[in-house]
Design a protein around this motif. Structure first.
Motif, PDB file in Angstrom:
ATOM      1  N   LEU A  27       8.642  -1.582  -8.942  1.00 19.83           N
ATOM      2  CA  LEU A  27       9.112  -2.966  -9.032  1.00 19.83           C
ATOM      3  C   LEU A  27       8.634  -3.748  -7.808  1.00 19.83           C
ATOM      4  N   GLU A  28       7.979  -4.856  -8.061  1.00 19.93           N
ATOM      5  CA  GLU A  28       7.465  -5.697  -6.976  1.00 19.93           C
ATOM      6  C   GLU A  28       8.026  -7.103  -7.154  1.00 19.93           C
ATOM      7  N   GLN A  29       8.562  -7.660  -6.051  1.00 15.74           N
ATOM      8  CA  GLN A  29       9.225  -8.965  -6.199  1.00 15.74           C
ATOM      9  C   GLN A  29       8.232 -10.100  -6.432  1.00 15.74           C
ATOM     10  N   GLN A  30       6.989  -9.932  -5.955  1.00 12.16           N
ATOM     11  CA  GLN A  30       6.001 -10.997  -6.174  1.00 12.16           C
ATOM     12  C   GLN A  30       4.800 -10.420  -6.922  1.00 12.16           C
ATOM     13  N   HIS A  60       6.212   1.201   9.040  1.00 12.11           N
ATOM     14  CA  HIS A  60       4.930   1.707   9.564  1.00 12.11           C
ATOM     15  C   HIS A  60       4.255   0.746  10.542  1.00 12.11           C
ATOM     16  N   PHE A  61       4.813  -0.412  10.727  1.00 10.56           N
ATOM     17  CA  PHE A  61       4.352  -1.403  11.708  1.00 10.56           C
ATOM     18  C   PHE A  61       2.831  -1.602  11.679  1.00 10.56           C
ATOM     19  N   ARG A  62       2.105  -1.199  12.763  1.00  7.21           N
ATOM     20  CA  ARG A  62       0.664  -1.492  12.836  1.00  7.21           C
ATOM     21  C   ARG A  62      -0.184  -0.430  12.151  1.00  7.21           C
ATOM     22  N   GLY A  63       0.465   0.597  11.543  1.00  8.01           N
ATOM     23  CA  GLY A  63      -0.332   1.713  11.033  1.00  8.01           C
ATOM     24  C   GLY A  63      -0.125   2.035   9.567  1.00  8.01           C
ATOM     25  N   GLY A  64       0.495   1.128   8.819  1.00  8.93           N
ATOM     26  CA  GLY A  64       0.882   1.481   7.446  1.00  8.93           C
ATOM     27  C   GLY A  64      -0.279   1.704   6.503  1.00  8.93           C
ATOM     28  N   LEU A  65      -1.345   0.976   6.739  1.00 13.86           N
ATOM     29  CA  LEU A  65      -2.479   1.178   5.847  1.00 13.86           C
ATOM     30  C   LEU A  65      -3.075   2.569   6.083  1.00 13.86           C
ATOM     31  N   SER A  66      -3.354   2.867   7.348  1.00 13.50           N
ATOM     32  CA  SER A  66      -3.987   4.150   7.644  1.00 13.50           C
ATOM     33  C   SER A  66      -3.075   5.329   7.310  1.00 13.50           C
ATOM     34  N   LEU A  67      -1.758   5.139   7.440  1.00  8.64           N
ATOM     35  CA  LEU A  67      -0.834   6.257   7.190  1.00  8.64           C
ATOM     36  C   LEU A  67      -0.416   6.376   5.725  1.00  8.64           C
ATOM     37  N   GLU A 103       0.996  -8.680   0.481  1.00 10.27           N
ATOM     38  CA  GLU A 103       1.673  -8.936   1.758  1.00 10.27           C
ATOM     39  C   GLU A 103       0.921  -8.246   2.903  1.00 10.27           C
ATOM     40  N   ALA A 104       1.639  -7.560   3.797  1.00  8.42           N
ATOM     41  CA  ALA A 104       0.986  -6.964   4.981  1.00  8.42           C
ATOM     42  C   ALA A 104      -0.221  -6.112   4.585  1.00  8.42           C
ATOM     43  N   SER A 105      -0.103  -5.419   3.478  1.00  3.83           N
ATOM     44  CA  SER A 105      -1.163  -4.482   3.089  1.00  3.83           C
ATOM     45  C   SER A 105      -2.476  -5.196   2.796  1.00  3.83           C
ATOM     46  N   TRP A 106      -2.393  -6.411   2.301  1.00  3.91           N
ATOM     47  CA  TRP A 106      -3.605  -7.194   2.048  1.00  3.91           C
ATOM     48  C   TRP A 106      -4.144  -7.737   3.373  1.00  3.91           C
ATOM     49  N   GLY A 165      -3.971  -6.656   6.473  1.00  6.26           N
ATOM     50  CA  GLY A 165      -4.353  -5.743   7.552  1.00  6.26           C
ATOM     51  C   GLY A 165      -5.857  -5.655   7.767  1.00  6.26           C
ATOM     52  N   ALA A 166      -6.210  -5.077   8.930  1.00  8.66           N
ATOM     53  CA  ALA A 166      -7.621  -5.017   9.320  1.00  8.66           C
ATOM     54  C   ALA A 166      -8.339  -3.798   8.756  1.00  8.66           C
ATOM     55  N   GLY A 167      -7.590  -2.800   8.319  1.00  6.58           N
ATOM     56  CA  GLY A 167      -8.235  -1.633   7.709  1.00  6.58           C
ATOM     57  C   GLY A 167      -8.758  -0.606   8.697  1.00  6.58           C
ATOM     58  N   ILE A 168      -8.190  -0.578   9.909  1.00  2.38           N
ATOM     59  CA  ILE A 168      -8.631   0.426  10.895  1.00  2.38           C
ATOM     60  C   ILE A 168      -7.901   1.748  10.617  1.00  2.38           C
ATOM     61  N   VAL A 169      -8.668   2.827  10.570  1.00  2.00           N
ATOM     62  CA  VAL A 169      -8.078   4.163  10.398  1.00  2.00           C
ATOM     63  C   VAL A 169      -8.311   4.932  11.709  1.00  2.00           C
ATOM     64  N   PRO A 199      12.218  -8.784  -8.318  1.00  4.06           N
ATOM     65  CA  PRO A 199      12.880  -8.326  -7.086  1.00  4.06           C
ATOM     66  C   PRO A 199      14.101  -7.464  -7.358  1.00  4.06           C
ATOM     67  N   VAL A 200      14.245  -6.415  -6.577  1.00  2.00           N
ATOM     68  CA  VAL A 200      15.473  -5.603  -6.648  1.00  2.00           C
ATOM     69  C   VAL A 200      16.515  -6.293  -5.777  1.00  2.00           C
ATOM     70  N   ARG A 201      17.611  -6.673  -6.376  1.00  2.00           N
ATOM     71  CA  ARG A 201      18.672  -7.386  -5.648  1.00  2.00           C
ATOM     72  C   ARG A 201      19.728  -6.429  -5.109  1.00  2.00           C
ATOM     73  N   VAL A 252       0.832  -1.210   0.000  1.00  2.00           N
ATOM     74  CA  VAL A 252       0.000   0.000   0.000  1.00  2.00           C
ATOM     75  C   VAL A 252       0.866   1.258   0.000  1.00  2.00           C
ATOM     76  N   ILE A 253       2.068   1.182   0.620  1.00  2.00           N
ATOM     77  CA  ILE A 253       2.924   2.369   0.674  1.00  2.00           C
ATOM     78  C   ILE A 253       3.481   2.664  -0.720  1.00  2.00           C
ATOM     79  N   GLY A 254       4.074   1.657  -1.359  1.00  2.00           N
ATOM     80  CA  GLY A 254       4.650   1.873  -2.694  1.00  2.00           C
ATOM     81  C   GLY A 254       3.594   2.280  -3.717  1.00  2.00           C
TER      82      GLY A 254
HETATM   83  C1  LIG Z   1      -2.696  -8.641  10.781  1.00  2.00           C
HETATM   84  C2  LIG Z   1      -2.407  -7.225  10.462  1.00  2.00           C
HETATM   85  C3  LIG Z   1      -3.335  -6.238  10.765  1.00  2.00           C
HETATM   86  C4  LIG Z   1      -3.076  -4.903  10.430  1.00  2.00           C
HETATM   87  N1  LIG Z   1      -4.043  -3.958  10.658  1.00  2.00           N
HETATM   88  C5  LIG Z   1      -3.820  -2.678  10.309  1.00  2.00           C
HETATM   89  C6  LIG Z   1      -4.833  -1.695  10.473  1.00  2.00           C
HETATM   90  O1  LIG Z   1      -5.941  -2.000  10.912  1.00  2.00           O
HETATM   91  N2  LIG Z   1      -4.552  -0.404  10.117  1.00  2.00           N
HETATM   92  C7  LIG Z   1      -3.332  -0.049   9.624  1.00  2.00           C
HETATM   93  O2  LIG Z   1      -3.127   1.124   9.334  1.00  2.00           O
HETATM   94  N3  LIG Z   1      -2.354  -0.964   9.441  1.00  2.00           N
HETATM   95  C8  LIG Z   1      -2.571  -2.256   9.770  1.00  2.00           C
HETATM   96  N4  LIG Z   1      -1.594  -3.186   9.608  1.00  2.00           N
HETATM   97  C9  LIG Z   1      -0.255  -2.742   9.206  1.00  2.00           C
HETATM   98  C10 LIG Z   1      -0.184  -2.508   7.733  1.00  2.00           C
HETATM   99  O3  LIG Z   1      -0.783  -3.576   7.054  1.00  2.00           O
HETATM  100  C11 LIG Z   1       1.276  -2.342   7.306  1.00  2.00           C
HETATM  101  O4  LIG Z   1       1.919  -1.355   8.095  1.00  2.00           O
HETATM  102  C12 LIG Z   1       1.352  -1.897   5.840  1.00  2.00           C
HETATM  103  O5  LIG Z   1       0.647  -2.790   5.047  1.00  2.00           O
HETATM  104  C13 LIG Z   1       2.789  -1.814   5.370  1.00  2.00           C
HETATM  105  O6  LIG Z   1       2.732  -1.546   3.982  1.00  2.00           O
HETATM  106  P1  LIG Z   1       4.015  -1.699   3.086  1.00  2.00           P
HETATM  107  O7  LIG Z   1       3.636  -1.321   1.716  1.00  2.00           O
HETATM  108  O8  LIG Z   1       5.146  -0.989   3.758  1.00  2.00           O
HETATM  109  O9  LIG Z   1       4.388  -3.256   3.215  1.00  2.00           O
HETATM  110  P2  LIG Z   1       3.865  -4.528   2.393  1.00  2.00           P
HETATM  111  O10 LIG Z   1       2.409  -4.532   2.218  1.00  2.00           O
HETATM  112  O11 LIG Z   1       4.469  -5.727   3.064  1.00  2.00           O
HETATM  113  O12 LIG Z   1       4.501  -4.311   0.969  1.00  2.00           O
HETATM  114  C14 LIG Z   1       5.887  -4.326   0.739  1.00  2.00           C
HETATM  115  C15 LIG Z   1       6.078  -4.902  -0.659  1.00  2.00           C
HETATM  116  O13 LIG Z   1       7.414  -4.720  -1.055  1.00  2.00           O
HETATM  117  C16 LIG Z   1       7.810  -5.869  -1.794  1.00  2.00           C
HETATM  118  N5  LIG Z   1       9.256  -5.944  -1.769  1.00  2.00           N
HETATM  119  C17 LIG Z   1      10.054  -6.080  -0.680  1.00  2.00           C
HETATM  120  N6  LIG Z   1      11.341  -6.118  -1.026  1.00  2.00           N
HETATM  121  C18 LIG Z   1      11.390  -6.004  -2.379  1.00  2.00           C
HETATM  122  C19 LIG Z   1      12.448  -5.994  -3.330  1.00  2.00           C
HETATM  123  N7  LIG Z   1      13.740  -6.133  -2.966  1.00  2.00           N
HETATM  124  N8  LIG Z   1      12.136  -5.846  -4.649  1.00  2.00           N
HETATM  125  C20 LIG Z   1      10.837  -5.707  -5.044  1.00  2.00           C
HETATM  126  N9  LIG Z   1       9.794  -5.744  -4.172  1.00  2.00           N
HETATM  127  C21 LIG Z   1      10.069  -5.878  -2.859  1.00  2.00           C
HETATM  128  C22 LIG Z   1       7.110  -7.010  -1.043  1.00  2.00           C
HETATM  129  O14 LIG Z   1       6.991  -8.171  -1.854  1.00  2.00           O
HETATM  130  C23 LIG Z   1       5.772  -6.390  -0.711  1.00  2.00           C
HETATM  131  O15 LIG Z   1       4.792  -6.640  -1.692  1.00  2.00           O
HETATM  132  C24 LIG Z   1      -1.834  -4.542   9.859  1.00  2.00           C
HETATM  133  C25 LIG Z   1      -0.916  -5.530   9.534  1.00  2.00           C
HETATM  134  C26 LIG Z   1      -1.196  -6.859   9.808  1.00  2.00           C
HETATM  135  C27 LIG Z   1      -0.195  -7.916   9.425  1.00  2.00           C
END
Ligand SMILES: Cc1cc2nc3c(=O)[nH]c(=O)nc-3n(C[C@H](O)[C@H](O)[C@H](O)COP(=O)(O)OP(=O)(O)OC[C@H]3O[C@@H](n4cnc5c(N)ncnc54)[C@H](O)[C@@H]3O)c2cc1C
Length: 366
Positions: free
Chosen positions: A30-33, A330-337, A38-41, A43-47, A175-177, A11-13
């Motif tokens: 660029l997405e490795q998969q 972004h740990f527990r807040g990446g979706l909302s942030l 991943e985490a973004s899918w 998550g619970a979606g709380i804002v 994937p970016v190596r 969700v961040i990228g």
């Molecule tokens: C169970 C659970 C509940 C949650 N509930 C909430 C919530 O209610 N509200 C909230 O705000 N947040 C919540 N979160 C947190 C939130 O989901 C994450 O903080 C957020 O999704 C992080 O987003 P991201 O894009 O950084 O990471 P990701 O979604 O993990 O995406 C990172 C992507 O980068 C790709 N990648 C990594 N390395 C490389 C590389 N070298 N080359 C190419 N691609 C690469 C990965 O494959 C991945 O697709 C929850 C998380 C979990 C697990």
């Protein structure tokens, strides 16, 4: 050559790609998969609620900024892509027992300081608002009307569609190596299918960002923290508010499903659910809302949150590396942030002043 190259399609990228393309930048991501799996899918979606964005910590400012952007972004994506991400302000209830009461008191104090609307509910008021929620008799209960929810998979679909419409090149299974640097400038990245260059680069690799950043001389201390979730189906939602109790919560969806989250497990890059995790979540849910004992068990899943050692996310330009930006941890807040993170990174990419100082969100060489 593109203006911007983004590593990571969570969700961040994706939010950054959508924002940067909206500011006239040509973007490759660029997405490795697969995108948004991943985490973004998971998550619970709380804002969380927003307050006065001019006060409080950097994280509070991020939250307040994000809270304001969500309705606008959701509306814009719905009009542009036809996909409704399910954003709505359902309100939240924070419930605390025993030693967690002090934590909630501190949170209430911060809400008061930062102008976040909230009200304490006694047992009678709670029965009127949410008769199906039955906390302990000594529980502290606070209602926070500004809490909202979204449906993550729908939001990710809308973002992907919005990126495509704005001409973002989305490359999956790539994937970016390696990040190649010379004299404080990134010159390109190597992927499994060759080398690519761009004007500016953004690391948004979620829980996998640590390795990429260490190649650039930064120790961000990013580690994965697993979170498990259980999904129940009820005929119709037994309650309306999101109910949060420390790190665990119940999220009622308008279609009658109830999502129960979440564990915090330091088990490396090990996804999957466990019987202990699922049992703990079910016990928590039935303790707080006994009618859920009758609900149908639908599904469970997990995701890996990106935890930053220092506890706050990294959003900004890397010092001593003028064309490399970072948005992770972004740990527990990446979706909302995500909307405010994208806005701030978009401002940096286009040389505009940022909405507020990013000093507290920066990264120093490790
Ligand atoms: C169970 C659970 C509940 C949650 N509930 C909430 C919530 O209610 N509200 C909230 O705000 N947040 C919540 N979160 C947190 C939130 O989901 C994450 O903080 C957020 O999704 C992080 O987003 P991201 O894009 O950084 O990471 P990701 O979604 O993990 O995406 C990172 C992507 O980068 C790709 N990648 C990594 N390395 C490389 C590389 N070298 N080359 C190419 N691609 C690469 C990965 O494959 C991945 O697709 C929850 C998380 C979990 C697990």
């Amino acid at each position: 050559m593109h203006d911007v190259l983004i590593i990571g399609g969570g969700v961040i990228g994706l939010s950054i790609a959508y924002e940067a393309a909206g500011r006239g930048q040509s973007v490759v991501l660029l997405e490795q998969q697969q995108l948004g799996q991943e985490a973004s899918w998971a998550g619970a979606g709380i804002v969380p609620p927003g307050g006065d964005a001019r006060t409080g910590t950097a994280v509070h400012r991020l939250q307040s900024g994000a809270n304001r952007l969500w309705p606008l972004l959701s509306e814009e994506l719905r009009e542009r892509t036809g996909i409704d991400n399910g954003y709505f302000r359902c309100g939240g209830l924070n419930v605390a027992d025993g030693e967690r009461c002090a934590e909630l008191q501190a949170q209430i104090e911060e809400w008061r300081r930062c102008g976040v609307e909230h009200e304490l509910l006694d047992a009678a008021a709670l029965r009127r608002v949410e008769p199906q929620i039955a906390p302990g008799t000594d529980s502290l209960v606070c209602r926070v009307p500004g809490v909202a929810q979204i449906r993550n998979p729908r939001h990710l679909k809308a973002l992907i569609s919005g990126c495509v419409q704005r001409g973002v090149e989305l490359r999956t299974g790539e994937p970016v190596r390696r990040i190649h640097r010379r004299d404080g400038t990134v010159e390109g990245v190597s992927t499994t299918s060759g080398r690519l260059s761009a004007g500016q680069y953004v690391v948004a690799g979620g829980a996998w960002s640590g390795e990429l950043l260490s190649q650039c001389g930064f120790d961000a201390g990013i580690v994965p923290v697993r979170g498990q979730i259980v999904l129940l189906a009820t005929g119709s939602s037994p309650f309306r508010h999101i109910v949060e109790c420390g790190p665990r919560y119940l999220v009622p969806r308008p279609d009658g499903r109830v999502l129960i989250g979440s564990t915090e497990e330091w088990v490396g890059y090990n996804k999957g659910t466990t019987s202990a995790g699922v049992q703990g979540l079910l016990q928590f849910a039935m303790g707080l809302a006994p009618s859920l004992a009758e609900a149908r068990f639908e599904q469970s899943w997990s995701g890996l949150r990106p935890h930053a050692g220092r506890g706050t996310p990294f959003v900004g330009r890397l010092p001593e590396c003028d064309n490399l930006l970072v948005a992770t941890g972004h740990f527990r807040g990446g979706l909302s942030l995500s909307p405010i993170t994208a806005r701030l990174i978009g401002q940096l990419l286009t040389g505009e002043p940022t909405d507020f100082s990013l000093d507290e969100l920066g990264l120093s060489p490790g």
